[in-house]
Design an enzyme around this catalytic site. Structure first.
Site, mmCIF file in Angstrom:
data_model
loop_
_atom_site.group_PDB
_atom_site.id
_atom_site.type_symbol
_atom_site.label_atom_id
_atom_site.label_comp_id
_atom_site.label_asym_id
_atom_site.label_seq_id
_atom_site.Cartn_x
_atom_site.Cartn_y
_atom_site.Cartn_z
ATOM 1 C CE1 TYR A 136 49.986 81.260 -7.463
ATOM 2 C CE2 TYR A 136 48.055 80.252 -6.425
ATOM 3 C CZ TYR A 136 49.026 80.189 -7.199
ATOM 4 O OH TYR A 136 49.624 78.658 -7.874
ATOM 5 C CE LYS A 185 63.640 74.144 -5.173
ATOM 6 N NZ LYS A 185 63.851 72.731 -5.368
ATOM 7 C CG ASP A 217 62.724 69.825 -5.840
ATOM 8 O OD1 ASP A 217 62.482 70.030 -4.591
ATOM 9 O OD2 ASP A 217 63.814 69.999 -6.288
ATOM 10 C CG ASP A 241 47.043 76.329 -7.699
ATOM 11 O OD1 ASP A 241 46.096 75.729 -7.805
ATOM 12 O OD2 ASP A 241 47.349 77.620 -8.357
ATOM 13 C CG ASP A 245 45.221 70.907 -10.522
ATOM 14 O OD1 ASP A 245 44.452 71.094 -9.696
ATOM 15 O OD2 ASP A 245 45.044 71.374 -11.510
#
Ligand code: NAD
Length: 352
Positions: A136, A185, A217, A241, A245
């Site tokens: 970001y 990852k 994942d 992020d 959620d």
């Protein structure tokens, strides 16, 4: 207070109500100032993060933010879009490199979650998300190429950025159940390999914490499959992020999750959800995430654990009494509006 857009002003008003009630109970005194941010600031000044708003935040002891953004400002160029040009720079300028999101399932809401009781009962997770690095904030560009365009994002992390969030997460785990999952990852990304090596090295300083490395994942799957295995999760900006959620669904509603962004002199507290323009101004928003963010403010910025704990208990009491906003309404409960939930939390506070 930065109420912002959409449901922001409605939910911040309820949190202020609860803080004022706490002030009476604990003989505290708060001085509140308010400034526009997001679309509301675009309307009055042309920019979503006006200089005056930023400097008011910098002079405050803590900032409580509602939510920003909405369809009315979606057409603006990126340098004036509420999320990109207000939220990210505000976090960066206040030096808020860590976002803490407690994912706590209230007993009264077990049946509001789409997951089975047997899977989610007892879920109590703290997600620690790196907030000022990664994709970001990396360099980005777009260029024309034959046949279309080429878009480039850059994912950058340095050892010191990983160390500071890592230490914070290890320390949080020490104060909880002593289990830390570091999510990356590392099988694909170089930045994740640096992340994993750094977490592994830091572990030497925290031998009392059990450290697990998990690919993102797999973490997404495990969160839904066996959420109770997690105590503290630490991860980079974009993975955090998305996972936060996802984790919010465990608790029944995104309207239940508060958050604290810390690391600088002034911390920022905000609900995990957005400005919900679809229900703005209808007295239907759930203010509990913002009220719980105010509790985090008392805990982390004002070092008042007693007041923070009492707010959290009052929220649990209100839910046990069956009061619900529309999005968590269940059979046998009583549907009430934003303001009434705030009133009920204030009433419960007085009885604890
Ligand atoms: P959202 O979180 O605003 O809404 C998603 C869904 O959840 C909607 O159906 C909404 O009604 C519901 N919801 C959210 N909060 C609720 C609450 N407290 N009570 C009851 N229901 C609630 O996400 P979105 O629709 O993707 O985004 C809407 C706007 O918010 C966009 O402009 C987006 O950019 C912005 N946004 C802002 C923030 C922030 O300020 N931190 C975060 C995410 C999105």
């Amino acid at each position: 207070m930065l109420p912002g857009d959409g449901i922001g002003p409605e939910i911040v008003a309820e949190a202020v109500k609860v803080l004022q009630a706490c002030a009476e109970i604990f003989s505290l005194s708060f001085e509140f100032s308010e400034a526009p941010v997001g679309g509301a600031a675009v309307e009055v000044s042309g920019h979503p993060l006006p200089e005056e708003t930023l400097s008011l935040c910098q002079q405050s002891d803590a900032v409580l933010l509602g939510a920003i953004g909405g369809p009315r400002w979606d057409h603006l160029p990126v340098e004036r879009r509420p999320e990109a040009a207000a939220l990210l720079p505000l976090r960066k300028k206040l030096g808020l490199f860590a976002n803490l999101r407690p994912v706590l399932l209230y007993k009264a809401l077990i049946d509001a979650s789409p997951l089975k009781r047997g899977i989610i009962e007892g879920t109590d997770i703290l997600v620690v998300r790196e907030l000022t690095g990664g994709l970001y904030f990396g360099e980005k560009k777009r260029e024309k190429i034959p046949g279309g365009e080429r878009a480039v994002e850059t994912l950058v992390y340095t050892t010191s950025e990983i160390e500071r969030i890592g230490r914070l997460a290890f320390e949080a785990a020490q104060q909880r159940r002593g289990v830390l999952h570091s999510v990356d990852k590392a099988n694909v990304l170089e930045s994740s390999r640096l992340w994993r090596e750094t977490m592994h090295r830091l572990h030497d300083d925290y031998p009392d914490v059990q450290l697990h490395h998990m690919y993102v994942d797999n973490a997404a799957m495990q969160l839904i499959d066996q959420p109770r295995q997690f105590d503290v999760i630490v991860t980079e900006n974009m993975f955090g992020d998305i996972l936060t959620d996802q984790a919010s669904v465990l608790t029944g509603s995104i309207g239940m999750l508060g958050s604290a962004s810390i690391g600088g002199k002034v911390a920022l507290y905000e609900p995990a959800h957005g400005s919900a323009p679809d229900i703005a101004g209808q007295n239907r928003a759930n203010p509990l995430a913002t009220i719980l963010s105010a509790a985090l403010m008392l805990r982390y910025s004002f070092d008042h654990e007693a007041a923070a704990g009492v707010i959290e208990k009052a929220v649990a009491t209100v839910l046990e009494q069956g009061y619900r906003t529309a999005e968590i309404m269940q059979p046998g409960c009583r549907e009430v509006g934003t303001a009434e939930i705030g009133d009920q939390v204030v009433t419960a506070l007085a009885t604890l």
